[in-house]
Design a protein around this motif. Structure first.
Motif, short mmCIF file in Angstrom:
data_model
loop_
_atom_site.label_atom_id
_atom_site.label_comp_id
_atom_site.label_asym_id
_atom_site.label_seq_id
_atom_site.Cartn_x
_atom_site.Cartn_y
_atom_site.Cartn_z
N ILE A 134 6.55 12.22 12.32
CA ILE A 134 5.80 13.00 11.33
C ILE A 134 4.79 12.04 10.70
O ILE A 134 5.17 10.99 10.18
CB ILE A 134 6.72 13.57 10.23
N ARG A 135 3.51 12.42 10.72
CA ARG A 135 2.48 11.51 10.23
C ARG A 135 1.57 12.25 9.23
O ARG A 135 0.67 12.98 9.64
CB ARG A 135 1.65 10.98 11.41
N PRO A 136 1.79 12.05 7.94
CA PRO A 136 1.00 12.78 6.94
C PRO A 136 -0.33 12.09 6.62
O PRO A 136 -0.55 11.57 5.53
CB PRO A 136 1.93 12.79 5.72
N HIS A 137 -1.25 12.07 7.58
CA HIS A 137 -2.57 11.51 7.35
C HIS A 137 -3.52 12.02 8.43
O HIS A 137 -3.10 12.50 9.48
CB HIS A 137 -2.53 9.98 7.35
N ALA A 174 5.84 13.41 1.13
CA ALA A 174 5.22 13.17 2.44
C ALA A 174 5.06 11.68 2.70
O ALA A 174 5.29 11.20 3.81
CB ALA A 174 3.86 13.87 2.52
N THR A 175 4.69 10.92 1.67
CA THR A 175 4.52 9.48 1.84
C THR A 175 5.86 8.79 2.06
O THR A 175 5.98 7.86 2.86
CB THR A 175 3.82 8.87 0.61
N GLU A 176 6.88 9.23 1.35
CA GLU A 176 8.20 8.65 1.56
C GLU A 176 8.69 8.91 2.97
O GLU A 176 9.31 8.04 3.60
CB GLU A 176 9.18 9.23 0.53
N ILE A 177 8.39 10.08 3.51
CA ILE A 177 8.78 10.39 4.88
C ILE A 177 8.00 9.53 5.86
O ILE A 177 8.54 9.07 6.87
CB ILE A 177 8.58 11.89 5.16
N LEU A 178 6.72 9.29 5.55
CA LEU A 178 5.92 8.42 6.40
C LEU A 178 6.48 7.01 6.45
O LEU A 178 6.39 6.32 7.47
CB LEU A 178 4.48 8.38 5.89
N SER A 179 7.09 6.54 5.36
CA SER A 179 7.43 5.13 5.22
C SER A 179 8.53 4.65 6.16
O SER A 179 8.59 3.47 6.48
CB SER A 179 7.82 4.83 3.77
N THR A 180 9.42 5.53 6.62
CA THR A 180 10.47 5.11 7.54
C THR A 180 10.72 6.18 8.60
O THR A 180 10.65 7.38 8.33
CB THR A 180 11.81 4.82 6.83
N ASN A 224 12.04 0.40 11.82
CA ASN A 224 12.30 1.60 11.03
C ASN A 224 11.17 1.85 10.05
O ASN A 224 10.68 2.97 9.91
CB ASN A 224 13.63 1.46 10.28
N GLY A 225 10.71 0.80 9.39
CA GLY A 225 9.61 0.93 8.45
C GLY A 225 8.26 0.66 9.09
O GLY A 225 8.17 0.05 10.16
N LEU A 226 7.20 1.11 8.43
CA LEU A 226 5.85 0.94 8.96
C LEU A 226 5.45 -0.52 9.06
O LEU A 226 4.69 -0.90 9.94
CB LEU A 226 4.84 1.66 8.05
N ASN A 227 5.94 -1.34 8.16
CA ASN A 227 5.44 -2.71 8.06
C ASN A 227 6.48 -3.75 8.46
O ASN A 227 6.42 -4.89 8.04
CB ASN A 227 4.97 -2.96 6.63
N ASP A 228 7.44 -3.35 9.28
CA ASP A 228 8.48 -4.28 9.68
C ASP A 228 8.03 -5.21 10.80
O ASP A 228 8.67 -6.23 11.06
CB ASP A 228 9.73 -3.51 10.14
N HIS A 229 6.95 -4.84 11.50
CA HIS A 229 6.37 -5.68 12.55
C HIS A 229 7.39 -6.03 13.63
O HIS A 229 7.45 -7.15 14.11
CB HIS A 229 5.77 -6.95 11.95
N GLY A 256 0.82 -1.21 0.00
CA GLY A 256 0.00 0.00 0.00
C GLY A 256 0.84 1.25 0.00
O GLY A 256 0.57 2.20 -0.75
N ILE A 257 1.87 1.27 0.84
CA ILE A 257 2.77 2.42 0.88
C ILE A 257 3.52 2.56 -0.44
O ILE A 257 3.63 3.64 -1.01
CB ILE A 257 3.76 2.28 2.06
N ALA A 258 4.07 1.44 -0.92
CA ALA A 258 4.85 1.48 -2.16
C ALA A 258 3.99 1.95 -3.33
O ALA A 258 4.42 2.79 -4.14
CB ALA A 258 5.43 0.10 -2.45
#
Length: 311
Positions: A271-274, A100-106, A149-154, A71-73
């Motif tokens: 930083i959360r762009p949503h 903004a999305t790239e900044i959100l991703s990590t 570091n990433g949103l989906n690293d769990h 989804g992020i990608a």
């Protein structure tokens, strides 16, 4: 030309609509919109125009959801595609662009924004292997937090109170890390009053701020928000918040910081762009933030239409 004005707003949003009150506000004002689930989406890279009058990138990631990294990608790639069409007749404009999305991703990209502005954040090391974890621990003051570091690293945020605790975790293979993901090692900041400050941004400026209290005391490791109280930061902090928003090209979203219980120093950390963070009720807030977001979308849409009429 009339076909342009019939286009809805496209809202990139990866969750069921009931989690975002914005949709009810738009419907009440008669503003047509379509949601775009980036984890279940396709687009033609050769398309000359998109089927939306305005694209609002609201790729949110509340902590109670498990996100699909695709989804992020996909959001990043699709928004970049739309951005390339800017300046072309009937092309869409974007709220919260690909940066903004790239900044959100990590988290590392978020911290890089703070560093570039000389804005304080907890001392941190970004680590790509367990072999480097001890080196990071030796450079930081304990307690430390190990985070994804990433949103989906769990990776479950884990606190280590001493170098001995860290060594034992490495020896016993109990570290909550796996795969080929990088992770964040960061000095733990004991939060003053057991709260963080969440500053909500709209049009790159502070809309309001709130003290957000959690059931715990480990900042981003907290899982339950207990309550939020409206709060007015100092002018110095407001200036820092808006500098971050400008550097991150953040149209709407939030920026979070923490006050050290021991030193009273302020440290920024997210930083959360949503807009999903608007869902938390804030005691003492005398307006509905979603009314402001909806009005902002109307204004942006009107500007797009005015530009289209001049072409």
């Amino acid at each position: 030309m009339h076909a342009f004005f019939e286009k809805p707003i496209g809202i990139i949003y990866g969750h069921p609509e009931q989690y975002n009150p914005l949709f009810e506000k738009l419907a009440a004002r008669g503003i047509a919109y379509e949601t775009i689930n980036p984890a279940d989406h396709l687009y033609d890279p050769a398309q000359y125009e998109v089927p939306y009058s305005l694209v609002f990138n609201d790729m949110s990631s509340p902590p109670y959801f498990t996100h699909n990294a695709l989804g992020i990608a996909q959001t990043i790639e699709y928004v970049k595609h739309v951005e390339k069409l800017n300046g072309v007749i009937n092309s869409s404009k974007v709220i919260n662009g690909s940066r903004a999305t790239e900044i959100l991703s990590t988290k590392s990209r978020q911290l890089a924004i703070f560093a570039s502005l000389d804005i304080p954040f907890p001392r941190t090391r970004i680590v790509s292997s367990i072999d480097q974890l001890l080196a990071a621990g030796n450079e930081l003051n304990f307690p430390i937090l190990l985070k994804s570091n990433g949103l989906n690293d769990h990776i479950t945020t884990t606190r280590f109170d001493s170098i001995g605790d860290l060594i034992n975790a490495i020896i016993n293979d109990t570290l909550p890390v796996y795969g080929d993901k990088s992770f964040v090692v960061q000095e733990y900041i004991s939060p003053k009053g057991n709260y963080i400050v969440r500053a909500e941004i709209l049009n790159g400026q502070l809309l309001y701020a709130a003290k957000v209290y959690h059931a715990g005391d480990q900042a981003e490791a907290w899982s339950i928000e207990v309550k939020s109280d409206v709060y007015t930061p100092s002018l110095e902090i407001v200036n820092a918040i808006e500098k971050v928003a400008h550097a991150a090209l953040l149209d709407t979203g939030s920026i979070e910081y923490i006050v050290d219980r021991k030193t009273n120093k302020v440290y920024f950390y997210a930083i959360r762009p949503h807009t999903s963070v608007y869902g938390t009720g804030v005691e003492g807030l005398e307006f509905n933030p979603f009314d402001h977001v909806t009005h902002y979308l109307e204004q942006r849409l009107q500007k797009i239409k005015e530009i289209a009429l001049t072409i």
